[in-house]
Design an enzyme around this catalytic site. Structure first.
Site, PDB file in Angstrom:
ATOM      1  N   TRP A  47       0.816  -1.220   0.000  1.00 54.23           N
ATOM      2  CA  TRP A  47       0.000   0.000   0.000  1.00 54.23           C
ATOM      3  C   TRP A  47       0.848   1.266   0.000  1.00 54.23           C
ATOM      4  O   TRP A  47       0.545   2.224  -0.722  1.00 54.23           O
ATOM      5  CB  TRP A  47      -0.986   0.002   1.177  1.00 54.23           C
ATOM      6  CG  TRP A  47      -2.131  -0.928   0.918  1.00 54.23           C
ATOM      7  CD1 TRP A  47      -2.424  -2.076   1.578  1.00 54.23           C
ATOM      8  CD2 TRP A  47      -3.132  -0.800  -0.108  1.00 54.23           C
ATOM      9  NE1 TRP A  47      -3.538  -2.665   1.032  1.00 54.23           N
ATOM     10  CE2 TRP A  47      -3.998  -1.911   0.002  1.00 54.23           C
ATOM     11  CE3 TRP A  47      -3.390   0.132  -1.113  1.00 54.23           C
ATOM     12  CZ2 TRP A  47      -5.093  -2.111  -0.835  1.00 54.23           C
ATOM     13  CZ3 TRP A  47      -4.483  -0.062  -1.961  1.00 54.23           C
ATOM     14  CH2 TRP A  47      -5.312  -1.169  -1.823  1.00 54.23           C
ATOM     15  N   ASP A  81      -1.300   6.650   6.194  1.00 51.01           N
ATOM     16  CA  ASP A  81      -2.416   5.833   5.711  1.00 51.01           C
ATOM     17  C   ASP A  81      -2.717   4.809   6.806  1.00 51.01           C
ATOM     18  O   ASP A  81      -1.937   3.894   7.042  1.00 51.01           O
ATOM     19  CB  ASP A  81      -1.996   5.133   4.407  1.00 51.01           C
ATOM     20  CG  ASP A  81      -3.080   4.186   3.881  1.00 51.01           C
ATOM     21  OD1 ASP A  81      -4.134   4.048   4.531  1.00 51.01           O
ATOM     22  OD2 ASP A  81      -2.842   3.579   2.811  1.00 51.01           O
ATOM     23  N   LYS A 113     -12.358  -1.340   6.452  1.00 51.58           N
ATOM     24  CA  LYS A 113     -11.705  -2.301   7.331  1.00 51.58           C
ATOM     25  C   LYS A 113     -12.207  -2.136   8.768  1.00 51.58           C
ATOM     26  O   LYS A 113     -12.748  -3.063   9.332  1.00 51.58           O
ATOM     27  CB  LYS A 113     -10.179  -2.149   7.290  1.00 51.58           C
ATOM     28  CG  LYS A 113      -9.515  -2.750   6.053  1.00 51.58           C
ATOM     29  CD  LYS A 113      -9.552  -1.888   4.837  1.00 51.58           C
ATOM     30  CE  LYS A 113      -8.966  -2.551   3.614  1.00 51.58           C
ATOM     31  NZ  LYS A 113      -8.219  -1.635   2.774  1.00 51.58           N
TER      32      LYS A 113
HETATM   33  C1  LIG Z   1      -7.663  -1.057   1.648  1.00 51.26           C
HETATM   34  C2  LIG Z   1      -6.534  -0.103   1.732  1.00 51.26           C
HETATM   35  C3  LIG Z   1      -6.403   0.991   0.855  1.00 51.26           C
HETATM   36  C4  LIG Z   1      -7.291   1.209  -0.333  1.00 51.26           C
HETATM   37  O1  LIG Z   1      -8.554   1.545  -0.064  1.00 51.26           O
HETATM   38  P1  LIG Z   1      -9.598   1.765  -1.263  1.00 51.26           P
HETATM   39  O2  LIG Z   1     -10.780   2.189  -0.491  1.00 51.26           O
HETATM   40  O3  LIG Z   1      -9.748   0.463  -1.982  1.00 51.26           O
HETATM   41  O4  LIG Z   1      -9.077   2.813  -2.149  1.00 51.26           O
HETATM   42  C5  LIG Z   1      -5.348   1.854   1.045  1.00 51.26           C
HETATM   43  N1  LIG Z   1      -4.449   1.652   2.024  1.00 51.26           N
HETATM   44  C6  LIG Z   1      -4.528   0.611   2.868  1.00 51.26           C
HETATM   45  C7  LIG Z   1      -3.523   0.436   3.941  1.00 51.26           C
HETATM   46  C8  LIG Z   1      -5.579  -0.306   2.748  1.00 51.26           C
HETATM   47  O5  LIG Z   1      -5.668  -1.349   3.587  1.00 51.26           O
END
Ligand SMILES: *Cc1c(COP(=O)(O)O)cnc(C)c1O
Length: 360
Positions: A101, A172, A196
């Protein structure tokens, strides 16, 4: 049979939240309609929005000099929104790449910024470690420093804080936000896709320090322009109202559970049980250095990978769903976000132990 869903995302939501949403689905708040069918500018929805923000501020102890935005575009939407919104601070960004990511964030940021990757993973004794950037590597002219606190695909969680001086720390936290207590004041921007630990997909949460709202490129689209959205209480465009509503129920659930202090304790216990089982077995293994083993996404491999399909079929039949690892890393992954109860982890361990007994 009890079903436990280990999906990495979209992921399980607390049963109590789903039952509440079900009960209110066609008659929300005494309106005689669902929450999906009313204006986001009407009083009932505005009250929901205000309450959910106040709840989140209390849950995360968000200081007053931070704005909380409820946006669209998910986690990846922030991969480009961050560079666009901080562009006038420097045109250069620094990155720690600890997995899939944070690497993806660089790919997007490169469209707008000169990106400088100052740390990557390394392997010692077959275990993956993360390079900790030195203070001397931080370029004080950088617009921001970006990292990912929990690599959902790889199962790597970073528990230390990069020291970036005056360079704003951007994190993030899509897959470990709300999983533990956190000092928000250390960050310039925290963002997370919702699916999540917050609610269903369609929503992104952005927590941004006030002084960072003034640096957007002039051509930043208004929908993704943090200052515009802050001024409009995240309603420049129509927000994802149903996702926001479900997130508000998740916040209530977290408070009923005793807040992040209690949530963190349960998450620690779940991870401890699963990792100690894996670490004590020769049949299963995890490839991450212990201090980086994610408490949210537990990745593991069978010693005999020819048994992978049997493991997946039989676990699914036993009500333990979505254990297949991400295609980029293979193996297995058990995502055990807030909504996964301890019983789900115990059921998984029991299954793994029995599978090992029969096939080991
Ligand atoms: C799932 C995830 C994303 C992406 O999220 P989207 O909603 O699919 O754009 C970005 N960073 C991390 C760490 C993730 O787990």
């Amino acid at each position: 049979m009890n079903i436990f869903n280990f999906s990495a995302g979209p992921a399980s939501l607390p049963k109590e939240v789903l039952l509440k949403a079900q009960a209110e689905l066609i008659d929300w708040n005494g309106q005689g309609t669902s929450v999906m069918e009313v204006s986001h500018r009407g009083k009932p929805f505005i009250e929901l929005a205000e309450k959910s923000e106040a709840d989140l501020r209390r849950i995360m102890s968000i200081p007053d000099n931070y704005k909380v935005l409820f946006l669209q575009g998910g986690g990846r939407g922030q991969f480009f929104s961050v560079p666009l919104n901080l562009y006038k601070r420097g045109k250069r960004s620094q990155h720690l790449v600890s997995g899939q990511w944070s690497k993806g964030a660089v790919v997007e940021a490169q469209k707008y910024m000169a990106c400088d990757v100052i740390g990557e993973n390394f392997t010692v004794a077959n275990l993956i470690n993360v390079t900790r950037p030195e203070a001397s590597q931080i370029d004080s002219s950088a617009a921001y420093f970006h990292y990912c606190t929990n690599e959902t695909v790889d199962g790597i969680e970073i528990n230390w804080l990069p020291e970036t001086g005056d360079v704003p720390l951007v994190a993030d936290m899509s897959s470990n936000i709300l999983s533990k207590q956190l000092d928000v004041s250390k960050f310039g921007i925290i963002y997370a896709g919702a699916q999540k630990n917050i609610g269903p997909s369609g929503l992104a949460l952005v927590i941004i320090r006030d002084d960072l709202l003034d640096f957007a490129r002039d051509d930043t689209p208004s929908t993704f322009h943090y200052a515009t959205q802050a001024k409009k209480d995240s309603m420049y465009n129509t927000p994802p109202t149903f996702s926001w509503y479900l997130a508000s129920l998740v916040f209530d659930w977290i408070e009923e559970k005793g807040g992040l202090a209690q949530i963190e304790k349960i998450n620690q216990e779940k991870a401890k049980r699963l990792y100690s089982f894996i670490n004590n077995s020769d049949f299963y293994s995890n490839r991450i250095a212990p201090q980086y083993q994610s408490k949210m996404n537990v990745t593991f491999y069978l010693a005999d990978e020819a048994l992978n399909q049997a493991f997946l079929t039989q676990s699914n039949d036993a009500g333990l769903h979505a254990l297949k690892g991400h295609r980029d890393v293979g193996g297995m992954r058990a995502s055990i976000y807030n909504a996964m109860p301890l019983e789900g982890v115990d059921a998984l361990i029991e299954f793994m132990s029995e599978f090992e007994r029969v096939n080991g």
